[in-house]
Design an enzyme around this catalytic site. Sequence first.
Site, PDB file in Angstrom:
ATOM      1  N   ASP A  13       0.821  -1.214   0.000  1.00 17.38           N
ATOM      2  CA  ASP A  13       0.000   0.000   0.000  1.00 17.38           C
ATOM      3  C   ASP A  13       0.858   1.269   0.000  1.00 17.38           C
ATOM      4  O   ASP A  13       1.966   1.281   0.540  1.00 17.38           O
ATOM      5  CB  ASP A  13      -0.914  -0.017   1.238  1.00 17.38           C
ATOM      6  CG  ASP A  13      -2.027   1.008   1.121  1.00 17.38           C
ATOM      7  OD1 ASP A  13      -2.447   1.312  -0.012  1.00 17.38           O
ATOM      8  OD2 ASP A  13      -2.468   1.519   2.170  1.00 17.38           O
ATOM      9  N   TRP A  18       2.751   7.969  -2.575  1.00 17.43           N
ATOM     10  CA  TRP A  18       4.173   8.131  -2.960  1.00 17.43           C
ATOM     11  C   TRP A  18       4.254   9.081  -4.157  1.00 17.43           C
ATOM     12  O   TRP A  18       5.098   9.988  -4.188  1.00 17.43           O
ATOM     13  CB  TRP A  18       4.762   6.768  -3.312  1.00 17.43           C
ATOM     14  CG  TRP A  18       6.204   6.787  -3.704  1.00 17.43           C
ATOM     15  CD1 TRP A  18       7.286   6.611  -2.891  1.00 17.43           C
ATOM     16  CD2 TRP A  18       6.746   7.004  -5.041  1.00 17.43           C
ATOM     17  NE1 TRP A  18       8.456   6.703  -3.609  1.00 17.43           N
ATOM     18  CE2 TRP A  18       8.151   6.945  -4.930  1.00 17.43           C
ATOM     19  CE3 TRP A  18       6.181   7.239  -6.299  1.00 17.43           C
ATOM     20  CZ2 TRP A  18       9.002   7.110  -6.029  1.00 17.43           C
ATOM     21  CZ3 TRP A  18       7.024   7.406  -7.390  1.00 17.43           C
ATOM     22  CH2 TRP A  18       8.413   7.342  -7.244  1.00 17.43           C
ATOM     23  N   HIS A  30       2.322   3.423  -9.070  1.00 13.84           N
ATOM     24  CA  HIS A  30       2.100   2.000  -9.351  1.00 13.84           C
ATOM     25  C   HIS A  30       3.276   1.419 -10.137  1.00 13.84           C
ATOM     26  O   HIS A  30       3.715   0.300  -9.902  1.00 13.84           O
ATOM     27  CB  HIS A  30       0.797   1.813 -10.127  1.00 13.84           C
ATOM     28  CG  HIS A  30      -0.425   2.208  -9.343  1.00 13.84           C
ATOM     29  ND1 HIS A  30      -0.622   1.833  -8.037  1.00 13.84           N
ATOM     30  CD2 HIS A  30      -1.512   2.960  -9.671  1.00 13.84           C
ATOM     31  CE1 HIS A  30      -1.775   2.325  -7.594  1.00 13.84           C
ATOM     32  NE2 HIS A  30      -2.331   3.025  -8.578  1.00 13.84           N
ATOM     33  N   ASN A  61     -10.982  -2.511  -5.161  1.00 12.87           N
ATOM     34  CA  ASN A  61     -10.241  -1.522  -5.955  1.00 12.87           C
ATOM     35  C   ASN A  61     -10.954  -1.171  -7.270  1.00 12.87           C
ATOM     36  O   ASN A  61     -10.612  -0.182  -7.913  1.00 12.87           O
ATOM     37  CB  ASN A  61      -8.805  -1.985  -6.232  1.00 12.87           C
ATOM     38  CG  ASN A  61      -7.894  -1.948  -5.021  1.00 12.87           C
ATOM     39  OD1 ASN A  61      -6.978  -2.761  -4.885  1.00 12.87           O
ATOM     40  ND2 ASN A  61      -8.122  -1.003  -4.108  1.00 12.87           N
TER      41      ASN A  61
HETATM   42  C1  IPE Z   1      -5.241  -2.658  -0.074  1.00 15.07           C
HETATM   43  O1  IPE Z   1      -4.973  -1.324  -0.198  1.00 15.07           O
HETATM   44  C2  IPE Z   1      -5.262  -3.331  -1.427  1.00 15.07           C
HETATM   45  C3  IPE Z   1      -3.962  -3.478  -2.092  1.00 15.07           C
HETATM   46  C4  IPE Z   1      -2.818  -3.152  -1.581  1.00 15.07           C
HETATM   47  C5  IPE Z   1      -4.016  -4.057  -3.408  1.00 15.07           C
HETATM   48  P1  IPE Z   1      -6.154  -0.243  -0.341  1.00 15.07           P
HETATM   49  O2  IPE Z   1      -5.505   1.053  -0.534  1.00 15.07           O
HETATM   50  O3  IPE Z   1      -7.127  -0.686  -1.359  1.00 15.07           O
HETATM   51  O4  IPE Z   1      -6.862  -0.346   1.100  1.00 15.07           O
HETATM   52  P2  IPE Z   1      -7.641   0.751   1.951  1.00 15.07           P
HETATM   53  O5  IPE Z   1      -8.705   1.341   1.064  1.00 15.07           O
HETATM   54  O6  IPE Z   1      -6.639   1.772   2.371  1.00 15.07           O
HETATM   55  O7  IPE Z   1      -8.185   0.016   3.136  1.00 15.07           O
HETATM   56  C1  IPE Z   2      -1.582   0.208  -3.363  1.00 14.42           C
HETATM   57  O1  IPE Z   2      -1.374   1.568  -3.406  1.00 14.42           O
HETATM   58  C2  IPE Z   2      -1.764  -0.393  -4.724  1.00 14.42           C
HETATM   59  C3  IPE Z   2      -3.159  -0.768  -5.014  1.00 14.42           C
HETATM   60  C4  IPE Z   2      -4.178  -0.714  -4.183  1.00 14.42           C
HETATM   61  C5  IPE Z   2      -3.434  -1.240  -6.351  1.00 14.42           C
HETATM   62  P1  IPE Z   2      -2.586   2.593  -3.413  1.00 14.42           P
HETATM   63  O2  IPE Z   2      -3.007   2.830  -4.815  1.00 14.42           O
HETATM   64  O3  IPE Z   2      -3.681   2.140  -2.511  1.00 14.42           O
HETATM   65  O4  IPE Z   2      -1.888   3.887  -2.828  1.00 14.42           O
HETATM   66  P2  IPE Z   2      -2.467   4.877  -1.745  1.00 14.42           P
HETATM   67  O5  IPE Z   2      -2.874   4.057  -0.553  1.00 14.42           O
HETATM   68  O6  IPE Z   2      -3.637   5.565  -2.369  1.00 14.42           O
HETATM   69  O7  IPE Z   2      -1.339   5.787  -1.440  1.00 14.42           O
HETATM   70 MG    MG Z   3      -4.087   2.428  -0.538  1.00 23.07          MG
END
Ligand code: IPE
Ligand code: IPE
Ligand code: MG
Length: 235
Positions: A13, A18, A30, A61
């Site tokens: 996460d 970042w 990503h 997601n």
């Molecule tokens: C969890 O992260 C899913 C992945 C890392 C793929 P999210 O960003 O989706 O989770 P929440 O919304 O902060 O709980």
């Molecule tokens: C985790 O990073 C990757 C996925 C959930 C696909 P995020 O996209 O959730 O990044 P933040 O949490 O918004 O920073």
């Molecule tokens: Mg996230």
Amino acid sequence: MNGVPNHIGIIMDGNGRWATERGLKRSAGHKEGGKTLEELALHAKNLGVKYLSVYAFSTDNFKRSEEEVNYLMDLLIYYFNNKLEKVCKDNIKVVFSGRKVNLRNDVLEAMESITEKTKNNTDCVLNICLNYGGEEEIVDATIKIADEINKGIIKKEDLNRESYYQYLYQNLPPLDLLIRTGKEKRLSNFMLYQMYYAEIYFSDLYFPDFKPKDLDDAIEFYKNKDRRFGGVKTN
Ligand code: IPE
Ligand code: IPE
Ligand code: MG
């Protein structure tokens, strides 16, 4: 002191934050996260970790913008098609956990191709959780079990804590160490059944910044844990 964990799970996460903090688009985070995963998978394998499960895309997601979802799917296809040779050379077997419904055909094809081409690799299993939810996995397993009971394939007496694993998306051992990067202290629907006695390591680093030396720190944390599994320490 424990040895190297047999099965590590990573909730990767913080990619979006970042990027945003650098004035970049979320997609740049990503992309950078993809590079980090490559480094971590190889490092884990070299340390003797036998199973690495990574949360790449949750069922929830799909609530994100179409642009972000499509970018992530394209990135995954790129990795499955272009890193294949390297994964094979490193003797890593790739498997997937999650629901197939809602995934684009080109994603499904790339998943099938990497699964097929790495199926005989033996050093380490990389379980990619894609369109994955922990509750969904338990519901889907329960449906399979009900079906087998109805058809007379198994009896309900055959079911127990251990045999339940056969009905999950992949029959992997339970998680020993769970790592979540990106500051949040929650599980976000990841491997709920398999983490029953996992040691949990939260890192404030955003995933793209979580490097092999940070994995070493997480493993050191794990090694120093007294794992009692509900029992009492004897020495
Ligand atoms: C969890 O992260 C899913 C992945 C890392 C793929 P999210 O960003 O989706 O989770 P929440 O919304 O902060 O709980
Ligand atoms: C985790 O990073 C990757 C996925 C959930 C696909 P995020 O996209 O959730 O990044 P933040 O949490 O918004 O920073
Ligand atoms: Mg996230």
